[in-house]
Design a protein around this motif. Structure first.
Motif, PDB file in Angstrom:
ATOM      1  N   GLU A 119      33.406  52.168  46.354  1.00  0.00           N
ATOM      2  CA  GLU A 119      33.532  50.728  46.143  1.00  0.00           C
ATOM      3  C   GLU A 119      33.057  49.950  47.362  1.00  0.00           C
ATOM      4  O   GLU A 119      32.430  48.894  47.248  1.00  0.00           O
ATOM      5  CB  GLU A 119      34.986  50.382  45.824  1.00  0.00           C
ATOM      6  N   LEU A 120      33.376  50.511  48.515  1.00  0.00           N
ATOM      7  CA  LEU A 120      32.947  49.899  49.773  1.00  0.00           C
ATOM      8  C   LEU A 120      31.430  49.747  49.806  1.00  0.00           C
ATOM      9  O   LEU A 120      30.883  48.677  50.100  1.00  0.00           O
ATOM     10  CB  LEU A 120      33.407  50.825  50.897  1.00  0.00           C
ATOM     11  N   VAL A 123      30.138  47.099  47.272  1.00  0.00           N
ATOM     12  CA  VAL A 123      30.295  45.715  47.719  1.00  0.00           C
ATOM     13  C   VAL A 123      29.289  45.393  48.823  1.00  0.00           C
ATOM     14  O   VAL A 123      28.636  44.349  48.801  1.00  0.00           O
ATOM     15  CB  VAL A 123      31.734  45.453  48.197  1.00  0.00           C
ATOM     16  N   LEU A 124      29.146  46.324  49.779  1.00  0.00           N
ATOM     17  CA  LEU A 124      28.211  46.063  50.873  1.00  0.00           C
ATOM     18  C   LEU A 124      26.778  45.939  50.364  1.00  0.00           C
ATOM     19  O   LEU A 124      26.014  45.092  50.822  1.00  0.00           O
ATOM     20  CB  LEU A 124      28.307  47.168  51.930  1.00  0.00           C
ATOM     21  N   SER A 126      25.797  44.762  47.655  1.00  0.00           N
ATOM     22  CA  SER A 126      25.548  43.487  46.978  1.00  0.00           C
ATOM     23  C   SER A 126      25.384  42.345  47.980  1.00  0.00           C
ATOM     24  O   SER A 126      25.007  41.249  47.601  1.00  0.00           O
ATOM     25  CB  SER A 126      26.675  43.176  45.995  1.00  0.00           C
ATOM     26  N   THR A 127      25.684  42.602  49.253  1.00  0.00           N
ATOM     27  CA  THR A 127      25.498  41.541  50.237  1.00  0.00           C
ATOM     28  C   THR A 127      24.241  41.762  51.067  1.00  0.00           C
ATOM     29  O   THR A 127      23.961  41.001  51.977  1.00  0.00           O
ATOM     30  CB  THR A 127      26.697  41.465  51.203  1.00  0.00           C
ATOM     31  N   GLY A 133      20.279  42.383  47.189  1.00  0.00           N
ATOM     32  CA  GLY A 133      21.575  41.766  46.929  1.00  0.00           C
ATOM     33  C   GLY A 133      22.100  42.110  45.553  1.00  0.00           C
ATOM     34  O   GLY A 133      21.818  43.175  45.011  1.00  0.00           O
ATOM     35  N   ALA A 134      22.867  41.184  45.008  1.00  0.00           N
ATOM     36  CA  ALA A 134      23.481  41.442  43.716  1.00  0.00           C
ATOM     37  C   ALA A 134      22.460  41.447  42.588  1.00  0.00           C
ATOM     38  O   ALA A 134      22.701  42.008  41.529  1.00  0.00           O
ATOM     39  CB  ALA A 134      24.547  40.400  43.442  1.00  0.00           C
TER      40      ALA A 134
END
Lengths: 327, 418, 287
Positions: A119-120, A123-124, A126-127, A133-134
């Protein structure tokens, strides 16, 4: 003798499958999808099945592979497949980075730590603008050369995937019989006992994890070549990890052909139920899909292959329950 | 609601085929593949769009006297250009994954032999699904994906009817500058956006456009979609107390933000929501009255009685048992109608002829379900007449307030809330 | 310390109590029986729908919906135990993931089929409102859920550590064979554990529904954080889950406020992995 005949027949069937379904694109593609899923699940099997370290975060490697392929295209203009070795290399390094702290953990703690790491990374990713990115990144929209692996039919993919899977299963088969295989089985049965016997369990678990990560990454790169797009959810999503586990467990984890059998059941089940029920928009696809998994788990908790290969060495029911948190 | 959703697709198909009369009975139905998220996190949007398209197919096949006065397609009896062939949407579920979207696109093309494809809501899935259509030479009409790069791929079979992020950003910018001229304070602007493809792309485009137009964004908050709690963000906003607040959020987060703002008891003087979550009928139904005066962007607003949007809305309402069309379902329906019009003019199910007809599309504003100025595609397949309306929440319902030419109501500010 | 930060910490504590509430049922079956229930989030989701149905269709308030959800999900728990879990416990640990993942999909989409994909929210008039204490605002529905979370966790803790039934359950979880020799029926105790876990989960769902939206996929949103909460606290420790829940809630809120909401999950996961690095058995788990 019979067994070899049976096995030979299966190999021949695998080789001629595309000819049998030629001209039916959906079934041509189905074959490729099964093999792709089998590559991912078989790669997972090395660490999850043989070494008994149930990673629920293998999407990290899958995503690395997919992104490596798309990144070499986006930033360097190379054909995506050229990113596959890069992804494998990075995944081996990443596996070492993740594996050193997490492989010390036992049982569910390891599984949960891998979920958290997965999950980490999602999330990273997507930034990160570098990774699109997302919004994600797309591969070549139009094939520029044959190396872009952009085919109208899925048959070329089928044979590429078949070759990769054959290599991976061969490698696994070899490991199974080599010293490492013994060590992994020993670790799986009782890590404490293995260590007492002088097996450097941490090291072998890490080797298995790195090897597993490399091939999961390759599966990700191949996925990208076929589908041409990846975003954080389709690369690093937890569902990707869970599906690898479920496929291996359904067929029989720690069994050479378990993941392939799992993929042979689940992929067509998913595709067909979506094709026939999905359009109604009532979620019936997953009601059926979920129910079938439940039924298989209920009656064959050790996987489908346990039907054919009863393993008397398997722990008896009560000791399973007894494991409690004493382990 | 429940009953209409269940098993309707078969129902629609049976009605469509069963009521065929005259010449229509001889012509085979023209199949259109429709790919939407019918399960997973975006399933509610997909299911609304599905029902809207079923309404559209029903109008084309069985006619509607009121609509027929404005839209030639609504005369009934199917597609006259194809000898009265019925139009038959075949729905497929993309399950919210790019892989399933592409697999289903291939199935629709090769098994169902659809004449063209529509979909697929999420931009990422539109990427993979349209790539298959392109390779097979099948027209793909997209009604709602806004990622800018979709029309930059050099595709020859891809057509996008919807306005994109830059159109929305320009609308907000113009709207705010008009309000400023009218005496509202717009000195500080906060932008709150979710962190997936939708929120990120729209958020960054708005940022660029505003900077160009001299509107200053003083606070930018990105958050992960499907949050479990948004209180810290709302408290951050309360602390900075911006004049204008812009949300780019999906339904689940929209619900939490609306509830939390009321709990924390803070509101800006102008609150704008970029469509999506704040336009979801589920949101409007349950929280419409707590966001009175919320300014929204929508391509759909009820419209004047007797207009195309009003008439379609009535039909949709009847079908769903009380829901209004919303932005997403209206854009989906609009995409479907554009394709139907092209099919009719093509007079054939030959993909190349359909594509040529799509290229020649020129629909006037009064035939639009959505608030577009019409439909006309450029060389890249983008509808150059796509535009958006600005709406405002008034007593649990959105009304059009901008641009003046299409407004049905006056702007009322400041934001009232609960 | 700025005033808003105090408010953020308070809201984090309330959120943390809700996480503990959400995780309470999971702690019991996972911590006590070493069974990982991937369908836990979907059990909560069904508890939420129970509240929605009782509230909107039948007109009952929290006094009706909480017990109803408790009974319904407890029944579901017992059924899942007898029809599925009991059998997959015979297989390897992987069978649990397989079986409960299938169950999760089945329940999620059965709810989808029956209730539709729409988001539902409860009217906030029933446990609405908020009160201010020393300038810090407390919101009614969250307070109720937070207090409920504390109460249920403590109740579970007392049952497990202070009652004869609790001792029997612990005995089964430690060594079913030995427990059986002492006249305890392991299956019965495990069924009781599933019923208790189900009841706690149902109550959690009914309380969370008062301030959260309800949709078929909502369980998925909250499940990962519940898994992390339980292992963060340490398997087998109900109090550990409570402490972990509170820590996670505060860390999330504060980091969302100070650093940015996108990174709050990143910080929680990093913290979680760090905790496991130093304490491989979680905060309060047995080594």
């Amino acid at each position: 003798m019979n067994r070899y005949l049976f096995f030979g027949a299966l190999v021949v069937l695998a080789l001629v499958y595309p000819l049998l379904v030629q001209g039916i694109p959906v079934w041509e593609r189905m074959g490729a999808l099964v093999l792709l899923a089998a590559i991912g699940a078989s790669a997972w099997n090395i660490v999850g099945g043989y070494a008994g370290q149930v990673s629920v975060g293998h999407a990290v490697f899958f995503g690395f592979g997919a992104y490596a392929a798309v990144v070499v295209y986006t930033h360097l203009g190379w054909p995506p497949i050229a990113g596959a070795p890069l992804g494998m290399l990075l995944s081996v390094i990443l596996a070492a980075v993740i594996g050193v702290p997490t492989l010390r953990l036992s049982g569910h703690y390891f599984s949960m730590a891998t979920i958290a790491v997965g999950e980490l990374v999602r999330v990273l990713s997507s930034t990160s603008d570098f990774l699109g990115g997302a919004q994600g990144l797309g591969g070549p929209a139009m094939p520029r050369s044959v190396f872009d692996l952009s085919f109208l039919s899925a048959t070329p993919f089928y044979y590429i995937f078949l070759a990769v899977l054959a290599f991976l299963l061969g490698l696994t088969w070899w490991i199974e019989r080599a010293r490492m295989g013994f060590y992994l089985r020993a670790i799986k049965d009782s890590e404490r006992a293995a260590r007492a016997l002088g097996v450097s369990s941490g090291r072998y678990k890490l080797y298995a994890y790195m090897l597993s990560g490399a091939f999961t990454s390759l599966a990700g790169s191949l996925y990208l070549c076929m589908f041409g797009f990846v975003d954080p959810e389709s690369g690093f999503g937890i569902l990707i990890s869970v599906k690898m586990v479920v496929m291996a467990a359904l067929g029989g984890a720690g069994n050479l052909f378990g993941p392939l059998v799992g993929a042979l059941i689940l992929v067509p089940l998913e595709e067909l139920s979506n094709s026939y029920l999905g359009g109604r928009g009532a979620g019936l696809t997953f009601v059926v899909y979920g129910a079938i998994i439940v039924i298989i788990a209920r009656f064959l908790p050790s996987g489908l292959l346990s039907l054919f290969r009863p393993r008397p060495s398997k722990p008896a029911p009560k000791s399973e329950i007894a494991s409690g948190h004493a382990d | 609601m429940k009953t209409t959703r269940r098993g309707f697709s078969t129902g629609a198909a049976i009605t469509a085929l069963g009521l065929a009369k005259g010449a229509g009975a001889q012509a085979a139905a023209v199949k259109i593949g429709v790919i939407y998220p019918l399960s997973g996190n975006s399933a509610s949007a997909g299911n609304y769009s599905k029902q809207a398209i079923e309404v559209g197919a029903d109008v084309i096949n069985n006619g509607n006297a009121d609509l027929a006065k404005i839209m030639p397609l609504a005369k009934g009896g199917g597609l006259s250009g194809l000898g009265g062939a019925k139009i038959q949407p075949i729905f497929a579920d993309n399950q919210g994954t790019p892989a399933a979207g592409q697999n289903q696109a291939l199935r629709l093309i090769s098994e169902e032999k659809v004449a063209a494809l529509i979909g697929a809501y999420q931009s990422g899935i539109t990427v993979t699904a349209s790539a298959i259509a392109e390779r097979h030479g099948i027209p793909f009409v997209n009604g709602e994906s806004v990622a800018a790069n979709l029309t930059e791929r050099g595709f020859k079979w891809f057509f996008r009817v919807t306005p994109v992020a830059i159109d929305f950003a320009r609308a907000y910018s113009e709207f705010l500058r008009e309000q400023k001229a009218a005496g509202q304070k717009v000195g500080s602007i906060a932008l709150v956006h979710e962190n997936t493809e939708y929120g990120n792309s729209v958020g960054s485009v708005i940022g660029e456009q505003f900077a160009k137009d001299g509107l200053s964004i003083t606070q930018k908050i990105a958050y992960s979609a499907n949050s479990s709690d948004v209180q810290p963000q709302v408290l951050q906003l309360k602390e900075k107390n911006p004049d204008v607040l812009i949300f780019i959020s999906y339904t689940s987060d929209a619900i939490l933000y609306a509830k939390t703002m009321k709990e924390v008891n803070w509101k800006p003087s102008i609150m704008i929501a970029d469509n999506a979550g704040f336009n979801d009928p589920a949101f409007v139904k349950s929280l419409g009255t707590t966001v009175e005066g919320l300014v929204n962007r929508s391509t759909f607003a009820g419209g004047k009685p007797g207009s195309v949007p009003a008439l379609f809305n009535e039909l949709y309402k009847k079908k769903t048992g009380g829901d209004d069309l919303d932005d997403v379902s209206a854009r989906g329906l609009q995409g479907f109608l554009v394709l139907a019009d092209a099919l009719n003019r093509a007079g054939s199910t030959d993909p190349a002829k359909i594509r040529d007809a799509l290229k020649a599309t020129d629909l006037p504003a009064e035939q639009m379900v959505t608030g577009y100025d019409g439909v006309k595609f450029d060389d890249k397949g983008q509808n150059v007449k796509a535009s958006t309306l600005v709406t405002q929440m008034r007593g649990g319902k959105y009304v059009a307030i901008w641009p003046k030419a299409r407004a049905t109501d006056q702007v009322i500010l400041p934001y009232k809330g609960w | 310390m700025s005033f808003t930060l105090v408010q953020v910490i308070v809201s984090g504590l309330l959120l943390g109590a809700v996480y503990a509430l959400f995780a309470s049922g999971l702690t019991l079956v996972w911590g006590m029986m070493n069974v990982v229930n991937f369908a836990h989030g979907d059990f909560v989701m069904l508890g939420m729908y129970t509240a929605v149905v009782i509230w909107t269709a039948l007109g009952g308030g929290p006094f009706a919906s909480v017990p109803a959800a408790a009974i319904l999900i407890a029944t579901l728990g017992v059924l899942s135990y007898f029809l599925l879990v009991r059998h997959i416990m015979r297989g390897p640990m992987l069978a649990q993931i397989l079986g409960t993942f299938g169950l999760a999909l089945f329940l999620r989409y059965a709810a989808f089929w029956y209730f539709g994909a729409d988001f539902k929210t409860l009217p906030d008039t029933l446990v609405g409102g908020s009160f201010t204490l020393g300038g810090v605002r407390f919101e009614g529905a969250r307070m109720l859920a937070g207090v409920g979370g504390l109460a249920i966790t403590l109740l579970l803790h007392v049952i497990l550590t202070r009652t004869a039934m609790g001792s029997r359950m612990l005995a089964v979880s430690e060594d079913p064979v030995a427990a059986q020799l002492m006249g305890i029926r392991p299956q019965r105790m495990q069924a009781v554990a599933w019923a208790m876990a189900g009841a706690a989960t149902g109550i959690a769902g009914a309380l969370i529904a008062t301030f959260f939206y309800t949709s078929p996929t909502v369980g998925e949103t909250l499940a990962i954080i519940a898994f992390v909460t339980v292992s963060f606290g340490g398997f087998g420790s109900v109090l550990g889950a409570l402490v972990a829940g509170l820590i996670i809630g505060v860390v999330e809120s504060v980091s969302a406020y100070l650093i940015g909401p996108v990174y709050k999950d990143v910080i929680v996961y990093v913290l979680f992995v760090l905790v496991l690095w130093f304490r491989p058995q979680g905060l309060m788990g047995k080594a």
